[in-house]
Design an enzyme around this catalytic site. Structure first.
Site, PDB file in Angstrom:
ATOM      1  N   CYS A 169      -4.434  -2.457   2.316  1.00  0.00           N
ATOM      2  CA  CYS A 169      -4.640  -1.740   1.189  1.00  0.00           C
ATOM      3  C   CYS A 169      -3.409  -1.553   0.090  1.00  0.00           C
ATOM      4  CB  CYS A 169      -4.566  -0.378   1.810  1.00  0.00           C
ATOM      5  SG  CYS A 169      -3.165   0.467   2.279  1.00  0.00           S
ATOM      6  N   HIS A 170      -3.195  -0.154  -0.471  1.00  0.00           N
ATOM      7  CA  HIS A 170      -2.363  -0.818  -2.030  1.00  0.00           C
ATOM      8  C   HIS A 170      -0.751  -1.104  -1.798  1.00  0.00           C
ATOM      9  CE1 HIS A 170      -1.104   1.512  -5.863  1.00  0.00           C
ATOM     10  NE2 HIS A 170      -1.122   0.183  -6.130  1.00  0.00           N
TER      11      HIS A 170
END
Length: 108
Positions: free
Chosen positions: A66-67
């Site tokens: 993810c980020h």
């Protein structure tokens, strides 16, 4: 609580370069992909994982992305609870990947 593995971006890059058969699951939202894509990753937003669980190979080795590594850690825990045995979270997410492995990947 389930315990999941973590993999550092540099180690993931090394293993991918060596040809290790690792599946990458990017759980970011579609608008995040507009900023930065993770090469070779299957994109499945976090909220859609449950409805597509049967499409994921439980025997494969998975790295969840993810980020920053928070949402991916949650998905990794969920997958482990659902019977996936080889799951790791990308430590620091795509942001850390951009900082340490591939500076051509935009940060946001």
């Amino acid at each position: 609580m389930a315990v999941i593995g973590e993999i550092e971006p540099v180690e993931l890059k090394r293993r991918l370069t060596c040809g290790d058969q690792i599946r990458l699951l990017d759980v970011r939202e579609p608008e995040e992909l507009a900023f930065a894509r993770f090469p070779g990753a299957l994109h499945l937003p976090m909220g859609d994982v449950l409805s597509h669980l049967n499409e994921l190979d439980t025997d494969a080795e998975w790295v969840i992305i993810c980020h920053h590594g928070v949402r991916s850690a949650q998905v990794a825990i969920y997958l482990t609870r659902m019977g996936f045995e080889r799951v790791a979270n990308l430590s620091g997410g795509i942001d850390q990947w951009s900082l340490t492995v591939d500076q051509s990947v935009p940060r946001y």
